[in-house]
Motif scaffolding. Structure first.
Motif, PDB file in Angstrom:
ATOM      1  N   TRP A   1      88.271 -17.740 -22.540  1.00  0.00           N
ATOM      2  CA  TRP A   1      87.412 -17.632 -23.718  1.00  0.00           C
ATOM      3  C   TRP A   1      86.019 -17.270 -23.199  1.00  0.00           C
ATOM      4  CZ3 TRP A   1      89.287 -22.327 -21.840  1.00  0.00           C
ATOM      5  CH2 TRP A   1      88.330 -23.197 -21.319  1.00  0.00           C
TER       6      TRP A   1
ATOM      7  N   PHE B   1      92.804 -31.553 -24.382  1.00  0.00           N
ATOM      8  CA  PHE B   1      93.302 -30.614 -25.396  1.00  0.00           C
ATOM      9  C   PHE B   1      93.388 -29.202 -24.823  1.00  0.00           C
ATOM     10  CE2 PHE B   1      92.176 -27.398 -28.582  1.00  0.00           C
ATOM     11  CZ  PHE B   1      93.287 -27.493 -29.393  1.00  0.00           C
ATOM     12  N   VAL B   2      92.306 -28.771 -24.184  1.00  0.00           N
ATOM     13  CA  VAL B   2      92.288 -27.401 -23.653  1.00  0.00           C
ATOM     14  C   VAL B   2      93.338 -27.242 -22.552  1.00  0.00           C
ATOM     15  CG1 VAL B   2      90.871 -25.676 -22.507  1.00  0.00           C
ATOM     16  CG2 VAL B   2      89.894 -27.073 -24.318  1.00  0.00           C
TER      17      VAL B   2
ATOM     18  N   ASP C   1      88.871 -36.215 -23.747  1.00  0.00           N
ATOM     19  CA  ASP C   1      89.859 -35.798 -24.753  1.00  0.00           C
ATOM     20  C   ASP C   1      89.770 -34.299 -25.026  1.00  0.00           C
ATOM     21  OD1 ASP C   1      91.127 -38.180 -25.102  1.00  0.00           O
ATOM     22  OD2 ASP C   1      89.865 -38.841 -26.767  1.00  0.00           O
ATOM     23  N   ASN C   2      88.543 -33.788 -25.082  1.00  0.00           N
ATOM     24  CA  ASN C   2      88.366 -32.357 -25.291  1.00  0.00           C
ATOM     25  C   ASN C   2      89.010 -31.558 -24.161  1.00  0.00           C
ATOM     26  OD1 ASN C   2      86.802 -31.490 -27.709  1.00  0.00           O
ATOM     27  ND2 ASN C   2      85.420 -33.081 -27.005  1.00  0.00           N
TER      28      ASN C   2
ATOM     29  N   PHE D   1      80.009 -20.976 -23.609  1.00  0.00           N
ATOM     30  CA  PHE D   1      80.060 -21.370 -24.995  1.00  0.00           C
ATOM     31  C   PHE D   1      80.734 -22.735 -25.017  1.00  0.00           C
ATOM     32  CE2 PHE D   1      83.734 -21.652 -27.787  1.00  0.00           C
ATOM     33  CZ  PHE D   1      83.173 -21.686 -29.023  1.00  0.00           C
TER      34      PHE D   1
ATOM     35  N   ARG E   1      96.101 -28.788 -22.303  1.00  0.00           N
ATOM     36  CA  ARG E   1      97.421 -28.742 -22.918  1.00  0.00           C
ATOM     37  C   ARG E   1      97.721 -27.367 -23.502  1.00  0.00           C
ATOM     38  NH1 ARG E   1      96.164 -33.854 -25.642  1.00  0.00           N
ATOM     39  NH2 ARG E   1      96.930 -35.494 -24.279  1.00  0.00           N
ATOM     40  N   ILE E   2      96.757 -26.786 -24.233  1.00  0.00           N
ATOM     41  CA  ILE E   2      97.091 -25.504 -24.868  1.00  0.00           C
ATOM     42  C   ILE E   2      97.195 -24.381 -23.846  1.00  0.00           C
ATOM     43  CG2 ILE E   2      96.173 -26.106 -27.146  1.00  0.00           C
ATOM     44  CD1 ILE E   2      93.792 -24.366 -26.583  1.00  0.00           C
ATOM     45  N   TYR E   3      96.613 -24.577 -22.659  1.00  0.00           N
ATOM     46  CA  TYR E   3      96.785 -23.556 -21.626  1.00  0.00           C
ATOM     47  C   TYR E   3      97.937 -23.891 -20.686  1.00  0.00           C
ATOM     48  CZ  TYR E   3      92.771 -20.799 -22.988  1.00  0.00           C
ATOM     49  OH  TYR E   3      91.925 -19.991 -23.684  1.00  0.00           O
TER      50      TYR E   3
ATOM     51  N   GLY F   1      81.013 -24.534 -27.899  1.00  0.00           N
ATOM     52  CA  GLY F   1      81.291 -24.851 -29.299  1.00  0.00           C
ATOM     53  C   GLY F   1      82.719 -25.267 -29.558  1.00  0.00           C
ATOM     54  N   GLY F   2      83.615 -24.985 -28.602  1.00  0.00           N
ATOM     55  CA  GLY F   2      85.010 -25.345 -28.773  1.00  0.00           C
ATOM     56  C   GLY F   2      85.244 -26.843 -28.676  1.00  0.00           C
ATOM     57  N   PHE F   3      84.180 -27.571 -28.322  1.00  0.00           N
ATOM     58  CA  PHE F   3      84.311 -29.018 -28.226  1.00  0.00           C
ATOM     59  C   PHE F   3      84.150 -29.663 -29.588  1.00  0.00           C
ATOM     60  CE2 PHE F   3      82.793 -29.105 -23.556  1.00  0.00           C
ATOM     61  CZ  PHE F   3      84.065 -28.813 -23.157  1.00  0.00           C
ATOM     62  N   ASN F   4      84.903 -30.698 -29.807  1.00  0.00           N
ATOM     63  CA  ASN F   4      84.764 -31.498 -31.008  1.00  0.00           C
ATOM     64  C   ASN F   4      83.833 -32.664 -30.694  1.00  0.00           C
ATOM     65  OD1 ASN F   4      85.125 -33.514 -32.962  1.00  0.00           O
ATOM     66  ND2 ASN F   4      87.090 -32.639 -33.535  1.00  0.00           N
TER      67      ASN F   4
ATOM     68  N   SER G   1      83.120 -35.477 -32.007  1.00  0.00           N
ATOM     69  CA  SER G   1      83.487 -36.887 -32.143  1.00  0.00           C
ATOM     70  C   SER G   1      84.502 -37.321 -31.088  1.00  0.00           C
ATOM     71  CB  SER G   1      84.030 -37.158 -33.548  1.00  0.00           C
ATOM     72  OG  SER G   1      85.150 -36.349 -33.789  1.00  0.00           O
ATOM     73  N   LEU G   2      85.017 -36.363 -30.329  1.00  0.00           N
ATOM     74  CA  LEU G   2      85.946 -36.717 -29.254  1.00  0.00           C
ATOM     75  C   LEU G   2      85.193 -36.824 -27.927  1.00  0.00           C
ATOM     76  CD1 LEU G   2      89.030 -34.434 -29.983  1.00  0.00           C
ATOM     77  CD2 LEU G   2      88.684 -36.800 -30.614  1.00  0.00           C
TER      78      LEU G   2
END
Lengths: 252, 218
Positions: free
Chosen positions: B70, B90-91, B86-87, B74, B93-95, B76-79, B81-82
């Motif tokens: 990506w 997530f990344v 955890d952030n 940047f 896992r999806i990769y 901004g892909g972070f949430n 509240s997490l």
């Protein structure tokens, strides 16, 4: 990367975001509908209204509120799937549809859990287990979830096309609260009014759940196929809209 | 290798469509680092988002070989509240990456201490950038898209980034946007200039810089 992994990762992420990192967060999912049921319970009790025969007031309200909440909450969360998660779409393997699937699944699991806890507690207190047909309840919940997913997708697509549509969602959804059978059964309605409210597919999901829970609730007016046709049509239109707006999603 | 064929992208505005990229065709071979120059609003970041697959072009096709990152820099892909952890999970896992390895490497690079286990909204912008950058380095991409990453962070962080990039260049390619000529000269071998009239690639970064500066004078 498989879509399964993406949806799995999204579901964990959505769960964490909604309920917080602590186990206590799940309690909130329970508190909200429980408070709603309690409010109506008190109102009904004061108004002197009682549940139709064969039902306790508590389980009458709970069997109405849980499928309704699956529907309405799925609509809300699905229609916000893009705007609440824009940053996620920077990862090319995450598509709006993945977020939608994760949210539908999470709402379904949440309210099935709430339903089981609330009515499980009641069964414990009354020491009387009387689930007439569990499969009907699953059917009703599934239909409510699909209806919510379909309508949510339609709002999701329309919301990307125009801002006005996004603001219209709240007011448009409000009538469902009154006509979905939380406070009444189709059978208890005057025939003319019944004809009218039975156009609402959500009422059919509530009727199904009540038919599944109460042994002597045979006077159900639920036509599952009617709700199913609505769900399929909404899903088709919603998925079509998603394809239309797919290239228009503005990340900036 | 990344190939763009006739890419066109416009955004609708109240005053009619604003064409940002107009029929861009370019081939970016593997193993090279390309610096992209262009004035503000020329469409550099839009081009990056399209190369990375975050946005779809109105028309045209993109061919990507290998895993493309990506736009780095940047966060901004972070949430918010997490937690940072955890952030990152997530990344990872999806990769399809080893979650534990990614977590360890990111934590080590980011040096945010116990903040790694706190919600991202409590981070300073520098901390967020460090975690985001460390995370993108922990995932093995074949092509790194870098959007002004060195603009954030202090001197030490910038040096650390440059060092990692240099090390990565042996086996990955890089496409970089920057307004800093020294950064581009240090990191890139080839250069390209994006203007309203098109996208032109040059064999050396110096050539691209002189064409770009020539264009600014006019």
């Amino acid at each position: 990367m498989g879509q399964y992994e993406v949806v799995h990762a999204l579901t964990i992420r959505e769960t964490r975001t909604r309920f917080g990192a602590h186990q206590l967060g799940y309690l909130w999912a329970l508190v909200e509908p429980a408070l709603m049921i309690l409010t109506f319970y008190v109102l009904f009790a004061f108004a002197g209204r009682s549940a139709p025969t064969g039902m306790t007031l508590f389980s009458f309200i709970a069997t109405g509120i849980c499928p309704f909440l699956i529907f309405s909450s799925t609509v809300t969360f699905v229609s916000n799937a893009i705007n609440g998660n824009k940053a996620l779409l920077y990862y090319p393997q995450v598509n709006p549809i993945d977020v939608v699937i994760a949210r539908v699944f999470l709402e379904f699991a949440t309210y099935v859990g709430v339903f089981l806890v609330l009515l499980g507690l009641e069964t414990l207190v009354l020491r009387k287990a009387s689930v007439s047909d569990p499969l009907l309840i699953v059917y009703g919940f599934g239909l409510a979830s699909l209806l919510g997913a379909g309508l949510g997708l339609v709002f999701l697509g329309l919301g990307q096309l125009s801002n006005a549509m996004e603001r219209a969602r709240g007011p448009l959804m409000r009538p469902f609260f009154w006509v979905s059978g939380i406070f009444f059964t189709a059978d208890g309605m005057p025939p003319q009014a019944r004809e009218l409210v039975l156009w609402n597919p959500v009422l059919h999901t509530v009727e199904l759940c009540r038919a599944g829970w109460f042994e002597r609730y045979n006077d159900t007016h639920a036509t599952p196929s009617y709700a199913l046709i609505w769900a399929v049509c909404l899903l088709l239109v919603g998925l079509l809209l998603e394809r239309v707006v797919r290239r228009k999603i503005d990340l900036t | 290798m990344i190939e763009l064929r006739h890419i066109t992208k416009s955004y609708s505005t109240p005053f009619g469509p604003n064409v940002v990229l107009d029929d861009i065709t370019v081939l970016i071979p593997t193993g090279q680092s390309l610096g992209i120059l262009g004035q503000n609003g020329a469409g550099k970041s839009t081009l990056m988002r399209i190369i990375g697959g975050a946005e779809m072009p109105d028309s045209g096709t993109i061919v990507r070989e290998g895993k493309v990152s990506w736009p780095i820099g940047f966060a901004g892909g972070f949430n918010g509240s997490l937690t940072g952890e955890d952030n990152c999970k997530f990344v990872a896992r999806i990769y399809g990456q080893d979650v534990d390895r990614v977590i360890d490497e990111t934590r080590e690079f980011a040096e945010v201490g116990k903040y790694f286990y706190m919600p991202v909204r409590t981070y300073s912008s520098g901390m967020k950038a460090r975690v985001a950058f460390g995370l993108s380095m922990a995932i093995d991409f074949d092509v790194y898209l870098v959007d002004e990453v060195t603009a954030v962070g202090d001197k030490r962080f910038r040096e650390k980034c440059a060092a990692v990039f240099n090390e990565r260049q042996a086996y990955s390619s890089m496409i970089m946007i920057s307004h800093s000529m020294p950064t581009l000269r240090a990191q890139c071998t080839r250069g390209a200039v994006l203007t309203k009239s098109g996208f032109s690639v040059f064999d050396t970064i110096d050539e691209a810089i002189s064409v770009y500066e020539e264009g600014l004078k006019r």
